[in-house]
Design an enzyme around this catalytic site. Structure first.
Site, PDB file in Angstrom:
ATOM      1  CG  ASP A 112      86.746  64.475   5.697  1.00  0.00           C
ATOM      2  OD1 ASP A 112      86.717  65.686   6.040  1.00  0.00           O
ATOM      3  OD2 ASP A 112      87.350  63.609   6.367  1.00  0.00           O
ATOM      4  CG  HIS A 170      93.393  65.417  13.962  1.00  0.00           C
ATOM      5  ND1 HIS A 170      93.371  65.864  15.253  1.00  0.00           N
ATOM      6  CD2 HIS A 170      93.939  66.436  13.240  1.00  0.00           C
ATOM      7  CE1 HIS A 170      93.872  67.085  15.332  1.00  0.00           C
ATOM      8  NE2 HIS A 170      94.232  67.456  14.119  1.00  0.00           N
TER       9      HIS A 170
HETATM   10  O1  RIB Z   1      89.617  68.021  13.012  1.00  0.00           O
HETATM   11  C1  RIB Z   1      90.294  67.013  12.319  1.00  0.00           C
HETATM   12  C2  RIB Z   1      89.360  66.246  11.444  1.00  0.00           C
HETATM   13  O2  RIB Z   1      88.828  67.080  10.411  1.00  0.00           O
HETATM   14  C3  RIB Z   1      90.061  65.097  10.705  1.00  0.00           C
HETATM   15  O3  RIB Z   1      89.133  64.073  10.475  1.00  0.00           O
HETATM   16  C4  RIB Z   1      90.453  65.730   9.403  1.00  0.00           C
HETATM   17  O4  RIB Z   1      90.610  64.770   8.359  1.00  0.00           O
HETATM   18  C5  RIB Z   1      89.259  66.592   9.128  1.00  0.00           C
HETATM   19  O5  RIB Z   1      88.251  65.766   8.555  1.00  0.00           O
HETATM   20 CA    CA Z   2      88.793  63.244   8.199  1.00  0.00          CA
END
Ligand code: RIB
Ligand code: CA
Length: 325
Positions: A14, A249
């Site tokens: 996303d 992340h």
């Molecule tokens: O919590 C972090 C995640 O949520 C990552 O994948 C960020 O891109 C959002 O999608």
């Molecule tokens: Ca993400």
């Protein structure tokens, strides 16, 4: 000489600033063969994240990699509206990174249909590694389309969840799992091997502003993505968490593919809370045998939960990967 094993990978994402960095890492890693990208609502709406995924691949000169548009909302029809205050209104830092970029046409099938066919195609060369970087709706839909889908896939490595720490979207839940808790519970209960790269470890993997400056100064795709998309995301994290740099992340999920030995893991069955104020929370079982776990955890496969990480080493690995492209 043994040919290095090239691993076919599909990313469900996303984008999203950290998704973009994760894609850049994969594109810069010869032993990972990105055979497809599927998109899911999350950081922004499905149209924006899909345009971002296709535009990023085109910008990287990899417009040949198919992009399939996926779920517009969760299995229960929910979409929060996204987090433009985190990633920018365009999802990529509002610096017009993709303006003027000509993307390839999207695939004609839904992401879930595309995931099933790519997984089937990849069985002959070792099986597909699914890297999931957003809510898990497409994976759950693919399991509904073909109940054998989980047997076609070699493994799922996902960024999401929080087993033994606080959430980031709510005190209880991490953003991707909160996006679709029902889908996550289905994914964690299927037969494929799953590794959960959650906040337990990604909050320990930072790229400092110094590292980011080195990457941003690079010519090429990673340099452009970093210099144009990261500042917005970095200023949000500075305001909210007082950190100098960014949490990695999604890049940490790719780092797990490259150096799993830098992560400590524990194999436990998990359930995902779907009700009340803890909706989206990942609940590991008390132990790995059925008699240690109350009924909701019984007969559930254990998944690999990343419980700790050598953060500085993973951060250096991410920097090296981004400096190489
Ligand atoms: O919590 C972090 C995640 O949520 C990552 O994948 C960020 O891109 C959002 O999608
Ligand atoms: Ca993400």
């Amino acid at each position: 000489m043994m040919q290095a094993l090239i691993e076919p990978v599909v990313v469900d994402c996303d984008p999203g600033v950290d998704d973009a960095l994760a894609l850049a890492m994969i594109l810069a890693t010869p032993k990972l063969d990105l055979v497809g990208v599927t998109t899911v609502f999350g950081n922004l709406g499905i149209d924006q994240v899909t345009a971002n995924a296709a535009g990023l691949l085109a910008l990287a000169g990899r417009g040949n990699i198919p992009v399939a548009k996926g779920a517009v909302s969760s299995l229960t029809g929910k979409f929060s509206g996204g987090v433009p205050h985190v990633h920018g209104k365009d999802g990529l830092g509002d610096q017009s990174l993709l303006s003027g970029v000509q993307s390839s046409p999207l695939g004609k099938h839904h992401a879930a249909v595309q995931l099933v066919s790519m997984a089937k195609e990849s069985r002959s060369n070792g099986g597909l590694t699914l890297v999931a970087l957003g809510p898990l709706t497409n994976l759950a839909l693919a399991l509904q389309i073909d109940p054998e889908f989980d047997t076609y896939v070699k493994r799922v490595v996902l960024m999401g969840g929080n087993a033994f720490c606080m959430g980031n979207a709510t005190p209880a839940a991490e953003a991707n799992m909160l996006g679709d808790p029902e889908a996550a519970d289905i994914v964690f209960g299927a037969r494929w091997p799953v590794t959960m790269v959650g906040l337990d470890v990604t909050h320990k993997v930072l790229l400092s502003s110094e590292q980011l400056s080195r990457i941003a100064a690079q010519p090429g795709f990673s340099g452009s993505v970093t210099s144009r998309t990261v500042p917005f995301y970095q200023s949000f994290l500075k305001r909210m968490n007082g950190i100098d740099g960014i949490y990695c992340h999604d890049p940490s999920a790719v780092a797990f593919l490259l150096a799993p030995e830098l992560f400590q893991t524990r194999a436990l069955p998990v359930r995902v809370e779907t009700k009340g104020i803890s909706r989206g929370k990942i609940w590991p079982s008390l132990g790995d045998t059925d008699d240690e776990s109350p009924e909701p955890w019984q007969d559930r496969p254990a998944i690999e939960i990343c419980t700790d990480v050598q953060g500085p080493k993973v951060s250096s690995l991410i920097e090296r990967a981004l400096l190489e492209s």
